[in-house]
Design an enzyme around this catalytic site. Structure first.
Site, PDB file in Angstrom:
ATOM      1  N   GLU A 190      -4.131  22.185  -4.097  1.00  0.00           N
ATOM      2  CA  GLU A 190      -3.193  21.938  -5.187  1.00  0.00           C
ATOM      3  C   GLU A 190      -1.837  21.560  -4.628  1.00  0.00           C
ATOM      4  OE1 GLU A 190      -1.153  24.619  -8.678  1.00  0.00           O
ATOM      5  OE2 GLU A 190      -3.338  24.551  -8.618  1.00  0.00           O
ATOM      6  N   ARG A 234      -3.531  19.443 -13.381  1.00  0.00           N
ATOM      7  CA  ARG A 234      -2.689  19.337 -12.191  1.00  0.00           C
ATOM      8  C   ARG A 234      -2.579  17.890 -11.685  1.00  0.00           C
ATOM      9  NH1 ARG A 234      -2.071  23.068 -14.557  1.00  0.00           N
ATOM     10  NH2 ARG A 234      -2.123  25.249 -13.947  1.00  0.00           N
ATOM     11  N   SER A 288      -0.120  28.708  -5.996  1.00  0.00           N
ATOM     12  CA  SER A 288      -1.572  28.604  -5.846  1.00  0.00           C
ATOM     13  C   SER A 288      -1.897  27.464  -4.887  1.00  0.00           C
ATOM     14  CB  SER A 288      -2.216  28.351  -7.210  1.00  0.00           C
ATOM     15  OG  SER A 288      -3.614  28.280  -7.088  1.00  0.00           O
TER      16      SER A 288
END
Length: 372
Positions: free
Chosen positions: A366, A246, A296
């Site tokens: 995130e 990520r 998420s």
């Protein structure tokens, strides 16, 4: 740019009266008044303040700034960008999957490279803040909005080259992932199935090295073309992108992704569709895809699954205002309808604290938080 300066000054001074020496200024102020942004009385006085149009703001006429008459057109972005792609005081909740967030001073859809170059030139010359976004699916905008210009990269392009065993696909940064997946399916090209259900664009997906179901963009990216703040365009290979979980080179740099090439391969259309259908069914069963969210909310830990820890804290269904930890997937925060960014941020902090108290683990976001 003129609009941004005027809005900033009006917020700071909160005048009782605005006197403009140019009809354009009166028109803009009247627009702001209709929108409820100002309550001041507005008047136009034609003068010979050549070579400037002088704006007197404040009941004692002591606060002002100048806009050079011969540069007026340069300040009007609509001279270079289609007027229908420019929005003043635009609610960011219209442009984020969370459906929350205050207003952007100016919101612009960028469809062409030349438009982006012009914007970069303007913000540098005028010292105006610039925020770049994609599809707004991995971000949270705070309730007071975003100052300056928000530019949505909407550059679209799809080009497919068959090179024997390999397929090279060139994509504009504004191409939606779902649309791309469907086009590749029709051409029997495999390797992109993992991204078919991610609700973002190519640029955003590369920036954060998006992934799902065992696949990540680092696995398929051949090269990335980006624009620097100077307007210079560069292309780098996969290894130079510094892909991690990520994260990529673009996560911490002011580089604007404009295009990428992917290395994929020919496959069987029925098998590709079966895999995409399987992923879609899994998402529907396990994720709250019918409710506003940013996907998420937290990153996976090095040695733990964050959603599992949140679940074991008994936080599924826990809410602050209309922000709630999803009953379906503890890793998702959802907007039940009227959540504010403040509700969501408070819930994020509560979750972080509860997980740390119970497991002594620090969890990281995130999603990206923008604005003020």
């Amino acid at each position: 740019i003129f609009a941004i300066k005027l809005l900033k000054l009006l917020r700071e001074k909160q005048p009782d009266i605005i006197i403009s020496t140019h009809p354009f200024g009166s028109q803009m102020c009247s627009y702001l008044k209709r929108k409820g942004k100002i309550t001041a009385e507005i008047a136009t006085i034609m003068t010979d303040f050549s070579p400037h149009d002088q704006w007197l703001v404040g009941s004692d006429f002591t606060d002002y700034f100048f806009v050079a008459h011969d540069k007026m057109k340069d300040y009007l972005i609509s001279k270079n960008i289609p007027e229908e792609n420019i929005y003043l005081n635009e609610p960011m909740k219209k442009h984020t999957s969370f459906k929350v967030g205050g207003n952007a001073d100016i919101f612009i859809k960028i469809n062409e490279l030349e438009e982006l170059k012009y914007i970069l030139k303007v913000v540098k010359n005028e010292n105006v803040p610039l925020t770049i976004i994609g599809n707004g699916t991995n971000m949270l905008v705070k309730d007071n909005g975003i100052r300056g210009i928000v530019a949505k990269i909407n550059i679209q392009k799809i080009q497919i080259e068959d090179k024997n065993e390999e397929i090279i696909v060139t994509l504009g940064a504004g191409e939606p992932l779902g649309k791309t997946a469907q086009i590749l399916l029709k051409s029997s090209i495999e390797g992109f199935e993992f991204a078919s259900g991610i609700p973002g664009t190519i640029g955003g997906a590369i920036r954060m090295n998006a992934g799902a179901y065992g696949g990540e963009f680092k696995d398929i990216v051949e090269s990335v073309t980006y624009m620097e703040e100077t307007g210079e365009i560069k292309t780098i290979k996969n290894k130079e992108c510094e892909f991690e979980y990520r994260h990529s080179l673009f996560s911490n740099k002011n580089y604007i992704i404009i295009q990428t090439t992917l290395r994929l391969k020919k496959g069987n259309a029925k098998e590709i569709k079966a895999k995409m259908d399987e992923y879609a069914k899994s998402r529907k069963a396990k994720q709250p895809i019918t409710m506003p969210s940013a996907g998420s909310t937290f990153k996976r830990g090095e040695d733990f699954i964050t959603a599992k820890l949140i679940d074991e804290c008994g936080l599924k269904g826990y809410s602050i205002g209309d922000a709630e930890v999803s009953d379906l997937h503890a890793g998702f925060i959802v907007n039940k309808g009227n959540a504010t960014a403040s509700d969501i941020l408070k819930l994020i902090e509560y979750i972080k604290n509860e997980v740390y108290k119970k497991f002594n683990k620090k969890i990281e976001l995130e999603i990206e938080v923008l604005g003020e």
